[in-house]
Write a protein that holds these residues in place. Structure first.
Motif, PDB file in Angstrom:
ATOM      1  N   GLU A  68       0.833  -1.200   0.000  1.00 40.68           N
ATOM      2  CA  GLU A  68       0.000   0.000   0.000  1.00 40.68           C
ATOM      3  C   GLU A  68       0.871   1.255   0.000  1.00 40.68           C
ATOM      4  N   GLY A  69       1.895   1.237   0.869  1.00 43.72           N
ATOM      5  CA  GLY A  69       2.778   2.387   0.991  1.00 43.72           C
ATOM      6  C   GLY A  69       3.512   2.683  -0.309  1.00 43.72           C
ATOM      7  N   VAL A  70       4.083   1.647  -0.906  1.00 41.58           N
ATOM      8  CA  VAL A  70       4.812   1.818  -2.165  1.00 41.58           C
ATOM      9  C   VAL A  70       3.857   2.303  -3.254  1.00 41.58           C
ATOM     10  N   GLY A  71       2.670   1.695  -3.286  1.00 42.16           N
ATOM     11  CA  GLY A  71       1.678   2.087  -4.291  1.00 42.16           C
ATOM     12  C   GLY A  71       1.310   3.553  -4.192  1.00 42.16           C
ATOM     13  N   LYS A  72       1.150   4.042  -2.951  1.00 43.67           N
ATOM     14  CA  LYS A  72       0.783   5.447  -2.750  1.00 43.67           C
ATOM     15  C   LYS A  72       1.887   6.392  -3.214  1.00 43.67           C
ATOM     16  N   VAL A  73       3.142   6.046  -2.868  1.00 42.52           N
ATOM     17  CA  VAL A  73       4.283   6.889  -3.277  1.00 42.52           C
ATOM     18  C   VAL A  73       4.384   6.927  -4.806  1.00 42.52           C
ATOM     19  N   LEU A  74       4.254   5.761  -5.443  1.00 41.07           N
ATOM     20  CA  LEU A  74       4.359   5.721  -6.908  1.00 41.07           C
ATOM     21  C   LEU A  74       3.227   6.508  -7.565  1.00 41.07           C
ATOM     22  N   GLU A  75       2.032   6.431  -6.952  1.00 40.68           N
ATOM     23  CA  GLU A  75       0.890   7.155  -7.495  1.00 40.68           C
ATOM     24  C   GLU A  75       1.136   8.663  -7.425  1.00 40.68           C
ATOM     25  N   GLU A  76       1.676   9.094  -6.294  1.00 39.64           N
ATOM     26  CA  GLU A  76       1.932  10.522  -6.148  1.00 39.64           C
ATOM     27  C   GLU A  76       3.021  10.991  -7.114  1.00 39.64           C
ATOM     28  N   LEU A  77       4.071  10.179  -7.258  1.00 42.44           N
ATOM     29  CA  LEU A  77       5.145  10.522  -8.199  1.00 42.44           C
ATOM     30  C   LEU A  77       4.617  10.577  -9.634  1.00 42.44           C
ATOM     31  N   SER A  78       3.681   9.668  -9.933  1.00 43.90           N
ATOM     32  CA  SER A  78       3.137   9.576 -11.294  1.00 43.90           C
ATOM     33  C   SER A  78       2.488  10.870 -11.758  1.00 43.90           C
ATOM     34  N   LYS A  79       2.026  11.666 -10.793  1.00 46.50           N
ATOM     35  CA  LYS A  79       1.332  12.909 -11.162  1.00 46.50           C
ATOM     36  C   LYS A  79       2.270  13.906 -11.822  1.00 46.50           C
ATOM     37  N   THR A  80       3.535  13.920 -11.407  1.00 54.39           N
ATOM     38  CA  THR A  80       4.435  14.954 -11.924  1.00 54.39           C
ATOM     39  C   THR A  80       5.629  14.412 -12.716  1.00 54.39           C
ATOM     40  N   PHE A  81       5.890  13.110 -12.610  1.00 55.32           N
ATOM     41  CA  PHE A  81       7.061  12.562 -13.298  1.00 55.32           C
ATOM     42  C   PHE A  81       6.665  11.818 -14.569  1.00 55.32           C
ATOM     43  N   LYS A  82       7.622  11.764 -15.504  1.00 49.34           N
ATOM     44  CA  LYS A  82       7.383  11.043 -16.756  1.00 49.34           C
ATOM     45  C   LYS A  82       7.851   9.594 -16.612  1.00 49.34           C
ATOM     46  N   TYR A  83       8.985   9.417 -15.956  1.00 52.15           N
ATOM     47  CA  TYR A  83       9.522   8.068 -15.754  1.00 52.15           C
ATOM     48  C   TYR A  83       9.901   7.857 -14.290  1.00 52.15           C
ATOM     49  N   ILE A  84       9.594   6.654 -13.793  1.00 48.22           N
ATOM     50  CA  ILE A  84      10.008   6.281 -12.447  1.00 48.22           C
ATOM     51  C   ILE A  84      10.839   4.998 -12.577  1.00 48.22           C
ATOM     52  N   VAL A  85      12.092   5.084 -12.174  1.00 48.46           N
ATOM     53  CA  VAL A  85      12.990   3.930 -12.285  1.00 48.46           C
ATOM     54  C   VAL A  85      13.120   3.287 -10.908  1.00 48.46           C
ATOM     55  N   CYS A  86      12.756   2.016 -10.801  1.00 46.57           N
ATOM     56  CA  CYS A  86      12.819   1.312  -9.522  1.00 46.57           C
ATOM     57  C   CYS A  86      14.039   0.395  -9.511  1.00 46.57           C
ATOM     58  N   ASP A  87      15.002   0.714  -8.666  1.00 40.98           N
ATOM     59  CA  ASP A  87      16.216  -0.087  -8.550  1.00 40.98           C
ATOM     60  C   ASP A  87      15.942  -1.228  -7.567  1.00 40.98           C
ATOM     61  N   SER A  88      15.802  -2.423  -8.089  1.00 41.61           N
ATOM     62  CA  SER A  88      15.440  -3.579  -7.262  1.00 41.61           C
ATOM     63  C   SER A  88      16.640  -4.122  -6.490  1.00 41.61           C
ATOM     64  N   PRO A  89      16.410  -4.606  -5.263  1.00 47.48           N
ATOM     65  CA  PRO A  89      17.484  -5.349  -4.600  1.00 47.48           C
ATOM     66  C   PRO A  89      17.622  -6.730  -5.235  1.00 47.48           C
ATOM     67  N   ALA A  90      18.733  -7.413  -4.955  1.00 49.95           N
ATOM     68  CA  ALA A  90      18.902  -8.783  -5.424  1.00 49.95           C
ATOM     69  C   ALA A  90      17.935  -9.691  -4.668  1.00 49.95           C
ATOM     70  N   GLY A  91      17.801 -10.906  -5.145  1.00 51.20           N
ATOM     71  CA  GLY A  91      16.954 -11.873  -4.465  1.00 51.20           C
ATOM     72  C   GLY A  91      15.511 -11.788  -4.904  1.00 51.20           C
ATOM     73  N   GLU A 127      12.944 -11.481  -2.417  1.00 49.29           N
ATOM     74  CA  GLU A 127      12.233 -11.154  -1.183  1.00 49.29           C
ATOM     75  C   GLU A 127      11.347  -9.934  -1.394  1.00 49.29           C
ATOM     76  N   ARG A 128      10.822  -9.431  -0.282  1.00 51.42           N
ATOM     77  CA  ARG A 128       9.849  -8.345  -0.328  1.00 51.42           C
ATOM     78  C   ARG A 128      10.286  -7.137  -1.170  1.00 51.42           C
ATOM     79  N   GLY A 129      11.501  -6.638  -0.927  1.00 47.85           N
ATOM     80  CA  GLY A 129      11.983  -5.454  -1.648  1.00 47.85           C
ATOM     81  C   GLY A 129      11.963  -5.665  -3.158  1.00 47.85           C
TER      82      GLY A 129
END
Lengths: 269, 86
Positions: free
Chosen positions: A100-123, A125-127
């Motif tokens: 939920e938290g990640v979804g909300k942050v991405l939604e808010e960023l989506s309003k003003t940004f053109k691209y959002i790059v998510c740097d994934s951890p290895a593995g 797991e949750r991250g």
């Protein structure tokens, strides 16, 4: 609406953060407002690769927990005013990220940004799961080496079954192959998997080949995304990747061994 | 090894080996992913039932799931010990 890109691989050490920093800078330099987010909670490193480690005040988890606003946590890049970095938290609490938290942050960023790059951890797991969950496009960073190729294949399975797009039955995530640490000389000798080999095994659209290059370590030493080193082969390769992603037709380079002239042989390496 | 052979011997082309190993492995992992999730449990239960009557090894029972467009099959293989005393 922003386009969300996840940079993923399964295996560690293949160049996810290097790639995230490079393509985020590349997209921003092309004039697209871009945010790059570090999902590696507890082991943040994107700030170091981007050279903004001393400017971190608030982080991703602070924003999710409502301890800081997104604007407070976003670090504006000093080299490109279209680029913003959201650092990971150094907390050891792995459950700090929530869907939920990640979804909300991405939604808010989506309003003003053109691209959002998510740097994934290895593995896996949750991250890593949350980094890819909301993605529209996936850059699968793979080294021409057995364990990396196997892990990439695993990751493709997860992208196809556990993402938001998969769950809601939308058009699946667009997957692209980014083959890094490539050494054409060793491929020619039959000592390294070739681009064709890896493509055949993973059946992925090739976005680019990043050659093994000393300049990558120099770039990370100085906190400069490699794409800004326009003289380096790896930097040029990432520029090609960004151009191709944006729909430009760019011929593939660095797949064959560079033919060096006499001067090249004398003065380089 | 003769001197001629020494010059002829080139390093093995390990990339081809890597590709072959990966193709086999990934095909196998894909087939595992497509099988129903109850399969390992089913195999365990079947083994327990069979072991009630016959002395067989852990790997004497294999359950293979296969599916194509119009049908799904479950193949059960039991390897019996060579001498049976009932």
């Amino acid at each position: 609406m922003a386009r969300i890109i996840v940079v993923t691989s399964g295996k560690g050490g293949v160049g996810k953060t290097t790639t995230s920093a490079a393509i985020a800078m590349g997209l921003a330099k092309k004039g697209h407002k871009t945010a790059v987010i570090d999902f590696d909670v507890g082991l943040r490193n994107l700030d170091l690769i981007m050279g903004c480690e001393r400017r971190v005040v608030y982080d991703f988890v602070n924003v999710i927990n409502g301890e800081a606003t997104l604007n407070q946590a976003l670090i504006k890049d000093k080299r490109c005013n279209q680029l913003f970095i959201l650092p990971a938290s150094q907390t050891r609490d792995k459950d700090a990220l929530t869907k939920e938290g990640v979804g909300k942050v991405l939604e808010e960023l989506s309003k003003t940004f053109k691209y959002i790059v998510c740097d994934s951890p290895a593995g896996i797991e949750r991250g890593a799961n949350l980094a890819m969950y909301f993605a529209d496009d996936a850059f699968v960073v793979t080294n021409p080496e057995v364990s990396s190729v196997r892990d990439s294949d695993r990751m493709l399975g997860i992208l196809a079954s556990k993402s938001k797009r998969a769950e809601s039955g939308d058009e699946p995530i667009k997957e692209y192959l980014l083959l890094s640490r490539y050494d054409p000389k060793r491929v020619k000798l039959g000592a390294m998997l070739s681009v064709e080999d890896v493509q055949e095994i993973l059946s992925l659209h090739l976005l680019g080949v990043i050659p093994e290059s000393e300049s990558v370590l120099n770039a990370s030493n100085s906190g400069t995304p490699i794409i800004l080193d326009e003289d380096s082969d790896a930097g040029q390769a990432y520029s090609d990747v960004v151009a191709r992603y944006l729909g430009e037709e760019v011929e593939h380079r660095f797949i064959e061994e560079a033919k060096k002239g006499l001067f090249g042989r004398l003065f380089r390496n | 090894m003769s001197l001629l052979n020494y010059f002829k011997t080139s390093k093995p082309k390990t990339a081809a080996l890597a590709k072959e190993r990966l193709q086999i492995l990934i095909a196998h992992e894909k087939s595992m992913q497509n099988q129903p999730s109850y399969l390992p449990e089913l195999q365990k239960d079947l083994l327990a039932v069979i072991q009630k009557y016959i002395e067989v090894d852990q790997d004497a029972v294999s359950v293979v799931f296969d599916s194509d467009d119009d049908q799904e099959t479950l193949e059960l293989n039991i390897i019996l010990p060579e001498h049976q005393h009932t």
